[in-house]
Design a protein around this motif. Sequence first.
Motif, PDB file in Angstrom:
ATOM      1  N   GLY A 149     -11.809  -2.441   0.694  1.00  0.00           N
ATOM      2  CA  GLY A 149     -11.355  -3.101  -0.409  1.00  0.00           C
ATOM      3  C   GLY A 149     -10.050  -2.695  -1.838  1.00  0.00           C
ATOM      4  O   GLY A 149      -9.488  -3.284  -1.355  1.00  0.00           O
ATOM      5  N   GLY A 150     -10.581  -1.882  -1.269  1.00  0.00           N
ATOM      6  CA  GLY A 150      -9.387  -0.766  -2.060  1.00  0.00           C
ATOM      7  C   GLY A 150      -8.286  -0.514  -0.663  1.00  0.00           C
ATOM      8  O   GLY A 150      -6.645  -0.517  -2.257  1.00  0.00           O
ATOM      9  N   LEU A 151      -7.630  -1.442  -0.305  1.00  0.00           N
ATOM     10  CA  LEU A 151      -6.114  -1.470   0.105  1.00  0.00           C
ATOM     11  C   LEU A 151      -5.665  -2.313  -1.066  1.00  0.00           C
ATOM     12  O   LEU A 151      -4.736  -2.716   0.242  1.00  0.00           O
ATOM     13  N   MET A 152      -6.472  -3.009  -0.646  1.00  0.00           N
ATOM     14  CA  MET A 152      -6.083  -4.544  -0.823  1.00  0.00           C
ATOM     15  C   MET A 152      -4.852  -4.933  -1.623  1.00  0.00           C
ATOM     16  O   MET A 152      -4.140  -5.979  -1.857  1.00  0.00           O
ATOM     17  N   THR A 153      -4.809  -3.614  -2.814  1.00  0.00           N
ATOM     18  CA  THR A 153      -4.057  -3.838  -4.311  1.00  0.00           C
ATOM     19  C   THR A 153      -3.304  -2.696  -4.632  1.00  0.00           C
ATOM     20  O   THR A 153      -4.267  -1.873  -3.167  1.00  0.00           O
ATOM     21  N   GLN A 154      -2.244  -2.688  -5.195  1.00  0.00           N
ATOM     22  CA  GLN A 154      -1.921  -1.168  -5.791  1.00  0.00           C
ATOM     23  C   GLN A 154      -2.529  -0.573  -6.313  1.00  0.00           C
ATOM     24  O   GLN A 154      -2.695   0.805  -6.380  1.00  0.00           O
ATOM     25  N   ILE A 155      -3.010  -0.925  -7.287  1.00  0.00           N
ATOM     26  CA  ILE A 155      -4.340  -0.465  -8.225  1.00  0.00           C
ATOM     27  C   ILE A 155      -5.988   0.003  -7.471  1.00  0.00           C
ATOM     28  O   ILE A 155      -6.596   0.581  -7.752  1.00  0.00           O
ATOM     29  N   GLY A 156      -5.432  -1.221  -6.114  1.00  0.00           N
ATOM     30  CA  GLY A 156      -6.739  -0.383  -5.161  1.00  0.00           C
ATOM     31  C   GLY A 156      -7.798   0.952  -5.110  1.00  0.00           C
ATOM     32  O   GLY A 156      -9.022   0.951  -5.861  1.00  0.00           O
ATOM     33  N   GLU A 184      13.071   1.328  -4.560  1.00  0.00           N
ATOM     34  CA  GLU A 184      11.781   0.186  -4.916  1.00  0.00           C
ATOM     35  C   GLU A 184      10.444   0.121  -4.753  1.00  0.00           C
ATOM     36  O   GLU A 184      10.196   0.888  -3.530  1.00  0.00           O
ATOM     37  N   PRO A 185       9.767   0.405  -5.396  1.00  0.00           N
ATOM     38  CA  PRO A 185       8.193   0.627  -5.246  1.00  0.00           C
ATOM     39  C   PRO A 185       7.112  -0.636  -5.178  1.00  0.00           C
ATOM     40  O   PRO A 185       8.381  -1.286  -4.849  1.00  0.00           O
ATOM     41  N   PHE A 186       6.300  -0.212  -4.332  1.00  0.00           N
ATOM     42  CA  PHE A 186       5.927  -1.379  -3.424  1.00  0.00           C
ATOM     43  C   PHE A 186       5.495  -1.887  -5.115  1.00  0.00           C
ATOM     44  O   PHE A 186       4.627  -1.691  -6.116  1.00  0.00           O
ATOM     45  N   SER A 187       4.741  -3.182  -4.467  1.00  0.00           N
ATOM     46  CA  SER A 187       4.382  -4.676  -5.804  1.00  0.00           C
ATOM     47  C   SER A 187       3.243  -4.708  -5.486  1.00  0.00           C
ATOM     48  O   SER A 187       2.107  -3.979  -5.022  1.00  0.00           O
ATOM     49  N   MET A 188       2.694  -5.019  -6.370  1.00  0.00           N
ATOM     50  CA  MET A 188       1.804  -4.827  -7.242  1.00  0.00           C
ATOM     51  C   MET A 188       0.257  -5.616  -5.588  1.00  0.00           C
ATOM     52  O   MET A 188      -0.909  -5.078  -5.048  1.00  0.00           O
ATOM     53  N   PHE A 189       0.517  -6.549  -5.382  1.00  0.00           N
ATOM     54  CA  PHE A 189       0.190  -7.200  -4.228  1.00  0.00           C
ATOM     55  C   PHE A 189       1.187  -7.183  -2.712  1.00  0.00           C
ATOM     56  O   PHE A 189       0.542  -7.646  -1.475  1.00  0.00           O
ATOM     57  N   ASP A 190       2.133  -6.048  -2.698  1.00  0.00           N
ATOM     58  CA  ASP A 190       2.403  -5.855  -1.145  1.00  0.00           C
ATOM     59  C   ASP A 190       1.710  -5.298   0.219  1.00  0.00           C
ATOM     60  O   ASP A 190       1.607  -5.621   0.885  1.00  0.00           O
ATOM     61  N   PHE A 191       0.038  -4.762  -0.770  1.00  0.00           N
ATOM     62  CA  PHE A 191      -0.917  -4.231   0.366  1.00  0.00           C
ATOM     63  C   PHE A 191      -1.479  -5.626   0.810  1.00  0.00           C
ATOM     64  O   PHE A 191      -2.337  -4.780   1.372  1.00  0.00           O
ATOM     65  N   THR A 192      -1.172  -6.130   0.107  1.00  0.00           N
ATOM     66  CA  THR A 192      -2.497  -7.341   0.329  1.00  0.00           C
ATOM     67  C   THR A 192      -2.531  -7.877   1.311  1.00  0.00           C
ATOM     68  O   THR A 192      -3.547  -8.101   2.454  1.00  0.00           O
ATOM     69  N   PRO A 193      -0.904  -8.015   2.535  1.00  0.00           N
ATOM     70  CA  PRO A 193      -1.119  -8.441   3.751  1.00  0.00           C
ATOM     71  C   PRO A 193      -2.028  -7.878   5.034  1.00  0.00           C
ATOM     72  O   PRO A 193      -3.225  -8.706   5.508  1.00  0.00           O
ATOM     73  N   VAL A 194      -1.774  -6.843   4.899  1.00  0.00           N
ATOM     74  CA  VAL A 194      -2.229  -6.061   6.068  1.00  0.00           C
ATOM     75  C   VAL A 194      -3.907  -5.400   5.191  1.00  0.00           C
ATOM     76  O   VAL A 194      -5.020  -5.614   6.186  1.00  0.00           O
ATOM     77  N   GLY A 195      -4.516  -5.226   4.208  1.00  0.00           N
ATOM     78  CA  GLY A 195      -5.275  -5.209   3.063  1.00  0.00           C
ATOM     79  C   GLY A 195      -6.266  -6.022   3.743  1.00  0.00           C
ATOM     80  O   GLY A 195      -7.340  -5.844   4.096  1.00  0.00           O
ATOM     81  N   LEU A 196      -6.019  -7.311   3.469  1.00  0.00           N
ATOM     82  CA  LEU A 196      -6.693  -8.076   3.852  1.00  0.00           C
ATOM     83  C   LEU A 196      -7.336  -8.846   5.000  1.00  0.00           C
ATOM     84  O   LEU A 196      -8.500  -8.438   5.254  1.00  0.00           O
ATOM     85  N   ILE A 197      -6.660  -7.929   5.947  1.00  0.00           N
ATOM     86  CA  ILE A 197      -6.963  -8.300   7.554  1.00  0.00           C
ATOM     87  C   ILE A 197      -7.586  -6.976   7.604  1.00  0.00           C
ATOM     88  O   ILE A 197      -8.529  -7.279   8.279  1.00  0.00           O
ATOM     89  N   LEU A 198      -7.682  -6.247   7.325  1.00  0.00           N
ATOM     90  CA  LEU A 198      -8.867  -5.413   7.392  1.00  0.00           C
ATOM     91  C   LEU A 198     -10.101  -4.474   7.143  1.00  0.00           C
ATOM     92  O   LEU A 198     -10.724  -4.952   7.576  1.00  0.00           O
ATOM     93  N   THR A 199      -9.695  -5.759   5.687  1.00  0.00           N
ATOM     94  CA  THR A 199     -10.760  -6.035   5.392  1.00  0.00           C
ATOM     95  C   THR A 199     -11.756  -6.835   6.000  1.00  0.00           C
ATOM     96  O   THR A 199     -13.377  -6.518   5.727  1.00  0.00           O
ATOM     97  N   ALA A 200     -11.393  -8.414   6.403  1.00  0.00           N
ATOM     98  CA  ALA A 200     -11.902  -9.279   6.593  1.00  0.00           C
ATOM     99  C   ALA A 200     -12.547  -8.481   7.899  1.00  0.00           C
ATOM    100  O   ALA A 200     -14.022  -8.902   8.474  1.00  0.00           O
ATOM    101  N   VAL A 201     -11.568  -7.981   8.761  1.00  0.00           N
ATOM    102  CA  VAL A 201     -12.697  -7.823  10.060  1.00  0.00           C
ATOM    103  C   VAL A 201     -13.395  -6.208   9.879  1.00  0.00           C
ATOM    104  O   VAL A 201     -14.741  -6.603  10.599  1.00  0.00           O
TER     105      VAL A 201
END
Length: 594
Positions: free
Chosen positions: A146-153, A170-187
């Motif tokens: 779950g910590g993979l899904m957002t920048q502060i996770g 330009e740094p990654f934004s708060m939710f740039d991590f969400t697409p990949v993180g959400l897929i991995l979390t769901a699986v």
Amino acid sequence: MTLDQSFSFGIIIAMMGLFIWGRLRYDIVAALALLAAVLAGIVPYNKAFSGFSDDIVIIVGSALVVSAAVARSGIIEVALTRYGAGITSMRTQMFVLVAAVAILSAFVKNIGALAIMIPIALQMARRSNVSPSRFLMPMAFGALLGGLMTQIGTSPNIIVSRLRGEMVGEPFSMFDFTPVGLILTAVGVVFLTFFNRLLPERKGLSGTMEEALDIANYTTEAEVTEDSTVLGKTVGDVHRLSEGSAMVTAIVRASDRRSSPLPDAVLEKGDVLLIEGDPQALDRAVSGGKLKLHGDKSDKKNQKTEPGDEFGSIEAVIGETSQLIGLTAQTLDLSQRFGINLLAVSRTGQRITERLGEITLHFGDVVVLQGDMKQLPDKLRQLGCLPLAERKIRLGNVRKALAPVLILAIAMGLTAFGILPVAIAFFAAAVAMVFFKTLPLREAYESVEWPILVMLAALIPVSESLSSTGGTVLIADWLSGVARQLPPYGALMLILVAAMAVTPFLNNAATVLVMAPIAATFATSLGFKPDAFLMAVAIGAGCDFLTPIGHQCNTLVMGPGGYRFGDYARLGLPLSILVIAVGVPAIMWVWPLH
């Protein structure tokens, strides 16, 4: 290889060796590495302490404070207690627990999310008559995912974001991590729900703090007010708030008239309830029903307090020479004479039926006392009471459920829309948590993991020396020679697996600080964009499922779950392979290499 490069490699290799050795704490190892780098001349004197002002340190520290405030609010426990009480299927319980801790970990520090959920898991395990080991390790792995899904996770995401800002502007934004993180979390959640039987059933280690204290049920006194949610409802509704773990033993009505606490007895304004149960059950009943504790002054607007006063409660046992023995709270006038309030009493082998102020106190009674946390230790000594070993007692502590969630949401919104940088937004959120009293100042400082911040601040200039001396180019050139024989997905997999392999022996934050510059240089040398490779480093560093020592989440559940070292690989190795198999194509889909 130049002399400076040799120094840089030598210091980092020695540092990794000390991390693996484990005899020195990680912040001491990082400080020694920084001193060695300064003495070797690869970190300039004027850059030695630049890490302490780095945004990474501010974001991690602020996120810890915000996480502590959200955890203290109790909103998660209330929601799961209310909606999860009827769940009896172990598989459904597993899904709810793992999914809940994963979602929570996206917004608060994953170790904090796991700590919130462990007591709920233990309750579900007792209800289902299964070992807690069935739930705890899957929950720890769910928190990491779950910590993979957002920048502060998780710390790796924060560090990778900052490094990307230095490399590409330009740094990654708060939710740039969400697409990949959400897929991995769901699986991962699906895998942990259906394949947790790979894990052997263990019994938790005996002799935990709760068992050592072995305190019988407390009795407390609470009043039904016009704001109480149980006003006009029944005694049975109060019981349900605590899942039957706290019982109303008496109802005291006008003129001290007592009424039988039958389950269908309707509660009226001004009713005083004598409630018996363990501290957690009492807290659920009192906070869930919005009852007013007897003598509770923590939320009185007209109370005369100094600006630095922090009201809280503490457990203590009445000593052999205590002046409380043989007297009642009313006789002693504890509130006026000592500035403390008696909230609950426990007496071994005896059910207490008297009102709280009328209980004659005995040697060996355990009491919950409320007052200014700065003065309570001195007051206990005056009264001849011995404070018990520290454990979380929420009964009588001020908690605001919605305010911390609202502050967190505002901070995330400000960063998501680019209005404020992450460091400013979360530093402001941490200050707001204290200013609006959702978290006492003392607990705010206690929630900060200072060794982690020191390690980060010390390692930032050390890791930068690897780039400034040209060491990252050397390593990237060597990796490029290997990767040229591989397809693009093979090169990305190489970085992901390397980060996963190093993290258990190093530290997830240290892994990112060392490997992210190497991965970016490696990607550039192959003609690829660095984004996918930086994401691979963050995911690899955040997914340590193989040992109990690589991440605090894994360590936290080892004792309560009774796990052995090898148990982690039995469930963690298949999960790691799954993360690699799903993660590589997911990263390439979201972050194209060209």
